[in-house]
Scaffold this motif. Structure first.
Motif, PDB file in Angstrom:
ATOM      1  N   ALA A 416      31.295  46.527  40.161  1.00  0.00           N
ATOM      2  CA  ALA A 416      32.245  45.456  40.462  1.00  0.00           C
ATOM      3  C   ALA A 416      31.905  44.186  39.678  1.00  0.00           C
ATOM      4  N   PHE A 419      32.835  44.661  35.877  1.00  0.00           N
ATOM      5  CA  PHE A 419      34.266  44.573  35.612  1.00  0.00           C
ATOM      6  C   PHE A 419      34.801  43.165  35.882  1.00  0.00           C
ATOM      7  N   SER A 423      36.696  41.053  33.089  1.00  0.00           N
ATOM      8  CA  SER A 423      37.991  40.425  33.377  1.00  0.00           C
ATOM      9  C   SER A 423      37.975  38.953  32.977  1.00  0.00           C
ATOM     10  N   LEU A 471      38.109  54.192  41.434  1.00  0.00           N
ATOM     11  CA  LEU A 471      38.631  52.855  41.157  1.00  0.00           C
ATOM     12  C   LEU A 471      38.442  52.452  39.697  1.00  0.00           C
ATOM     13  N   TYR A 472      37.427  53.018  39.032  1.00  0.00           N
ATOM     14  CA  TYR A 472      37.067  52.512  37.710  1.00  0.00           C
ATOM     15  C   TYR A 472      38.104  52.823  36.629  1.00  0.00           C
ATOM     16  N   LEU A 475      40.920  50.376  37.088  1.00  0.00           N
ATOM     17  CA  LEU A 475      40.480  49.025  36.730  1.00  0.00           C
ATOM     18  C   LEU A 475      40.451  48.841  35.218  1.00  0.00           C
TER      19      LEU A 475
END
Length: 794
Positions: A416, A419, A423, A471-472, A475
């Motif tokens: 998390a 990423f 972002s 989730l990756y 994302l």
């Protein structure tokens, strides 16, 4: 006068320490005597209570004969004892022996199963004597710390006022430090344990401060001798802490060691010397903690190290020191993760060591975020350097999750954080020149955090859920949408291959974990990304071949992925409408899978490319529909192939609706009479393909309804655009009633074939016949209003 005063103060402090130790010993002796007396008193009271309890039992269980009285003969040299009750004479005045106490016989149990006497309660552990600790020990340790601070401030004061030469200052410090060590070792440990520990700890702190000042400020010794002497002092501190079994030596060593640099700071930056010194302190503390199992010292060392790193960054960090800063953070991350590895092998890893191992790489990620958010634009532009550093820190979290099962969620937190950093950088600093490097890091981090937990679970199964690995890939696709808004016209040639690889990653996760979450998510996000790309491009660019290539590639890939999922994950499932669902073997946290879920996945994979084709038709002025319709025909053939192999009935209806969407979109927005022949050929071709399909594979589709319904409706739903195209191309032709007549013929033939082939007792017979009969009547009914639209019979 100033040195003499300081030496006098130091001597007074030493004298106070000795006096306090003597007071401690006297208080401890008195406390021990009181404790012994209290124990003896309690023992006597328990024996008295036991005697009172046992006496009635003895009297009731045993009856002893009364012996005959014997004459009492006094011992030689003593007057005879005459009882006053018998003779009435006075007792002699000489010394008397105490009266004889009859010995009670041992009790005999009344029954064999009598319960034994109750056990004596075990003595309670001695409580902490807070009076001694707060009144004496605490002040003794505080005295040691004050002694260290006095020496440190003396060195600083003498440095600021030039009272004595630097060499003399350092020499006095060495004399005091070595003298304290010698004095502590000279005193007997058994009697002066507190004083011994305090003197040794204080001497160690003073030597640390002296060596640091000798090298960093006075330049009396070089880096190599200073490092060697610090290593020696650290070894001595380790030896003393272990030999004396004194945590105070280690704690005061940690406190003083980390206070030395800020206390002696002159505002000049010496990062290698400073953090080499801090690293040496950490190594010594880690060795002491692991040797003596004082694991809380590891956490204290980690917190102190992070504070030193933060203070240095806030005060001295600059752009040109980025390599030094990254090296410092990585070095301490390796050090504390290595401590966790060693503790794991020694079977003494606990929450303290684990916390420190997480703290240091977390501080490194926080430094990366500081670089991004702080106004350092030249550093943010160096994407390879910045995210290579982040990747190395991320490896530390992966290693910790490999070492301990209870740290597997640390990998989730690291993912998390990574990423989030990506972002922030993407939104603020992404440009066309840095896009290729960014794409590589998007893919690397998505693969690492998706594949590593699966491999770890396969090799070392644990109860930790793995739902979050899905989730990756989504994302990463969300990150890839940012360039579509910022640099849509300057996308790199790597952009679409990276999206394809991320989609492949999601499909692989679905196969290995038997979960459709990632496939649904990436399919939808890929279509959204492609749609954004289509709408971001200006209409004047001739991008139709490139768009169709991208859409066709993803469409074939999605449908092939559906087939792969069907073979690998749903191999044991019954066809749609069949028996109960099964779970694919060997999956990780496998949810119950059903044929309906497979049908939904296949329908989604089929519809999304047609949706993109519709966007291409609406966006680009395509006069000739052959390219778009050719790709649509290929997709329709793939859908019907999946229907043929896996019996997913809904695909026939999805194919019909998707083809009609593309055809109607082109016809009402791009149709011209010049291309009417090409358009009508495609329209009739699609309708005929859907009509003929169930008849070609009727043995496998006899029991189905949806494929036959789609076949019956294919030509009626195409009639409107076919009729409009022919009327536009040949407005003067007067026999358009032939069109519904011609289209009614194949529907009628299909109806007759179904009447002959379908048994009368089959439940689906009437439904299928109704569809084909309705299509035939539809065309027959249209003959009259179309052919005679201007006649009174209409």
């Amino acid at each position: 006068m100033m040195p003499i005063f300081v030496i006098a103060v130091l001597a007074a402090l030493v004298w106070l320490l000795v006096k306090s130790q003597r007071t401690v010993e006297r208080i401890e002796n008195l406390t021990a005597r009181c404790d012994r007396l209290e124990d003896e008193l309690r023992r006597l009271r328990r024996e008295e209570a036991d005697a009172k309890t046992v006496a009635p039992v003895r009297a009731a269980s045993v009856t002893l004969p009364i012996p005959a009285p014997r004459p009492m003969v006094p011992p030689v040299g003593e007057p005879p004892l005459v009882l006053a009750a018998q003779t009435g004479a006075a007792q002699p005045s000489g010394p008397l022996r105490p009266p004889l106490v009859p010995i009670a016989p041992k009790p005999v149990a009344a029954a064999q199963g009598a319960s034994p006497p109750p056990l004596r309660p075990s003595p309670a552990l001695p409580a902490i004597n807070w009076e001694i600790f707060l009144g004496v020990k605490l002040f003794a340790w505080a005295g040691g710390l004050v002694l260290f601070l006095g020496v440190a401030f003396f060195i600083t004061y003498s440095f600021e006022h030039n009272l004595i030469s630097p060499a003399m200052r350092v020499a006095i410090g060495y004399v005091v430090g070595i003298g304290l060590l010698a004095g502590g070792l000279w005193l007997p440990r058994e009697r002066h344990m507190v004083t011994v520990q305090t003197l040794c700890a204080t001497g160690t702190l003073i030597l640390y401060a002296n060596i640091f000042a000798s090298h960093a400020y006075y330049k009396l010794i070089g880096a190599t001798p200073a490092f060697a002497v610090m290593t020696l002092v650290t070894a001595v501190a380790f030896f003393l802490a272990v030999r004396l079994e004194a945590q105070v030596v280690a704690v005061l060593g940690l406190l003083g060691g980390f206070l030395t640099p800020p206390l002696l700071s002159t505002g000049v930056d010496h990062p290698l010397g400073l953090f080499g010194y801090v690293g040496l302190l950490d190594v010594g503390l880690l060795a002491v903690a692991l040797r003596q199992r004082w694991n809380h010292l590891v956490t204290l060392a980690g917190v102190a190290t992070v504070l030193m790193q933060t203070g240095w960054v806030m005060k001295f960090f600059a752009v040109e020191k980025i390599h030094t800063a990254m090296g410092i953070y990585l070095a301490f991350t390796v050090l504390f993760v290595a401590a966790l590895v060693v503790a794991q092998r020694l079977a003494q890893a606990d929450k303290w060591i684990t916390a420190s191992a997480i703290l240091l790489p977390a501080a490194a990620l926080a430094f990366a975020l500081y670089v991004l958010w702080h106004p350092y634009p030249e550093l943010a532009q160096r994407v390879v350097l910045l995210f290579s550093f982040v990747a190395l820190v991320d490896v530390a979290f992966l290693l910790m999750s490999w070492l301990r099962d209870d740290l597997r969620l640390a990998e989730l937190g690291a993912g998390a954080a990574v990423f989030f950093l990506l972002s922030v950088w993407t939104v603020q600093h992404l440009t066309a020149e840095r896009l290729n490097a960014a794409l590589c890091f998007y893919l690397v981090f998505a693969v690492a955090h998706s594949v590593f937990p699966v491999v770890l679970q396969r090799l070392r199964p644990a109860a930790t859920p793995l739902w979050w690995i899905h989730l990756y890939p989504p994302l990463a696709l969300l990150l890839l949408m940012v360039p579509l808004f910022k640099i849509a016209t300057a996308l790199s040639f790597l952009f679409w291959p990276v999206i394809l690889l991320i989609d492949l990653l999601a499909i692989a996760l679905a196969v290995f974990t038997a979960s459709l979450v990632s496939i649904f998510a990436v399919f939808a996000l890929t279509v959204i990304a492609t749609a954004l790309w289509i709408f971001q491009l200006p209409p004047e660019l001739p991008e139709a071949p490139g768009m169709l290539l991208v859409i066709g590639g993803f469409a074939v890939f999605f449908i092939a992925a559906t087939i792969l999922a069907a073979r690998k994950v749903f191999a044991g499932l019954a066809p749609a409408g069949g028996g109960p669902a099964e779970t694919a073997p060997g999956t990780i946290g496998s949810p119950p899978l059903t044929p309906q879920m497979f049908a939904e996945l296949a329908a989604l994979a089929a519809m999304l490319p047609f949706f993109l084709l519709t966007l291409v038709v609406l966006r680009l002025p395509l006069a000739d529909p052959s390219a778009v319709f050719g790709l649509a025909a290929l997709l329709l053939a793939l859908l019907l192939g999946v229907l043929r192999l896996y019996g997913v009935d809904v695909l026939s209806a999805v194919g019909l609706g998707s083809v009609l969407l593309v055809e109607y979109a082109w016809h009402f927005h791009r149709f011209t009479p010049e291309h009417a022949g090409v358009a009508v050929s495609w329209y009739l071709g699609f309708g005929a393909a859907l009509l003929v399909f169930p008849f070609v594979f009727q043995k496998r589709l006899e029991e189905r309804v949806v494929p036959w319904a789609a076949a019956a409706l294919a030509l009626p739903l195409h009639f409107t655009i076919v009729y409009r195209a022919l009327r536009a191309a040949h407005p003067t032709f007067g026999y358009f009633g032939l069109l519904p007549s011609a289209l009614a013929l194949p529907c009628l033939l299909g109806l007759l074939q179904r009447v002959r082939r379908v048994p009368a007792d089959r439940p689906t017979r009437n439904t299928v016949l109704a569809f084909f009969g309705g299509a035939t009547l539809f065309f027959i009914t249209l003959i009259f209003p179309i052919q005679f639209e201007r006649q009174w019979i209409t």
